[in-house]
Design an enzyme around this catalytic site. Structure first.
Site, PDB file in Angstrom:
ATOM      1  N   CYS A 109      -2.289  -0.285   7.291  1.00  0.00           N
ATOM      2  CA  CYS A 109      -1.468   0.923   7.182  1.00  0.00           C
ATOM      3  C   CYS A 109      -1.519   1.740   8.457  1.00  0.00           C
ATOM      4  O   CYS A 109      -0.504   2.301   8.884  1.00  0.00           O
ATOM      5  CB  CYS A 109      -1.917   1.757   5.991  1.00  0.00           C
ATOM      6  N   CYS A 153      -6.020   2.177   5.708  1.00  0.00           N
ATOM      7  CA  CYS A 153      -6.666   0.920   6.061  1.00  0.00           C
ATOM      8  C   CYS A 153      -6.085   0.470   7.407  1.00  0.00           C
ATOM      9  O   CYS A 153      -5.082   1.023   7.866  1.00  0.00           O
ATOM     10  CB  CYS A 153      -6.411  -0.133   4.976  1.00  0.00           C
ATOM     11  N   GLU A 191       1.053   3.851   1.885  1.00  0.00           N
ATOM     12  CA  GLU A 191       1.601   4.238   3.185  1.00  0.00           C
ATOM     13  C   GLU A 191       2.753   3.334   3.595  1.00  0.00           C
ATOM     14  O   GLU A 191       3.792   3.813   4.065  1.00  0.00           O
ATOM     15  CB  GLU A 191       0.502   4.198   4.265  1.00  0.00           C
ATOM     16  N   HIS A 227       0.857  -1.186   0.000  1.00  0.00           N
ATOM     17  CA  HIS A 227       0.000   0.000   0.000  1.00  0.00           C
ATOM     18  C   HIS A 227       0.892   1.235   0.000  1.00  0.00           C
ATOM     19  O   HIS A 227       2.065   1.180   0.403  1.00  0.00           O
ATOM     20  CB  HIS A 227      -0.901   0.005   1.232  1.00  0.00           C
TER      21      HIS A 227
END
Length: 155
Positions: A85, A82, A54, A52
């Site tokens: 993250c 999410c 992040e 992801h």
């Protein structure tokens, strides 16, 4: 750079990611308004469900700064993180999370992070994924070793 400029960069990264075949997410890590690292979502490009924006940005920032502790830095992300993250952000000790889209916006386009947020609140036995406690007594030895280790690097 101002907060808005840093967020605009994260948003631009999310758009570039879509153009390049990645997911619609971008993230920037900055310290005192200076960009330390930036990344976009590369889950499908890298075949890595943890890639992801992040997490990718955190990995880059820790390498650049040579530390796992990003205290003093902030993260600007094009969408509310999410749960994975968010956990990574807490573990990295980032100071502030700035986000543009929220998890409801993400759900509307097929990213239902809210489902995982709801799962976390449940008891393990009530979650959709089966969870079973196995060999806890045997596993405690490593925790005891850690607890007694006076030379450990805490994180």
């Amino acid at each position: 750079m101002e907060k808005e400029d840093l967020m605009l960069r994260a948003i631009a990264l999310s758009e570039e990611s879509v153009e390049n075949g990645g997911g619609p997410f971008g993230a920037v890590i900055a310290r005192q308004g200076e960009i330390i690292a930036e990344a976009s979502n590369s889950v499908t490009l890298d075949n890595d469900p943890t890639a992801h924006a992040e997490v990718n940005a955190i990995r880059k920032a820790t390498k650049i700064l040579g530390t796992f502790d990003l205290s003093g830095c902030d993260i600007y992300t094009s969408c509310e993180p999410c749960p994975m993250c968010l956990g990574a952000i807490y573990w990295a000790h980032l100071d502030t999370i700035y986000y543009a889209n929220n998890r409801q916006d993400a759900a509307r386009i097929g990213f239902d992070d809210d489902f995982i947020y709801q799962e976390i609140a449940l008891k393990p036995e009530d979650r959709h994924k089966k969870m079973e406690l196995l060999l806890p007594n045997e596993a405690k030895k490593a925790f005891e070793m850690w607890e007694k280790n006076t030379g450990k690097t805490e994180y």
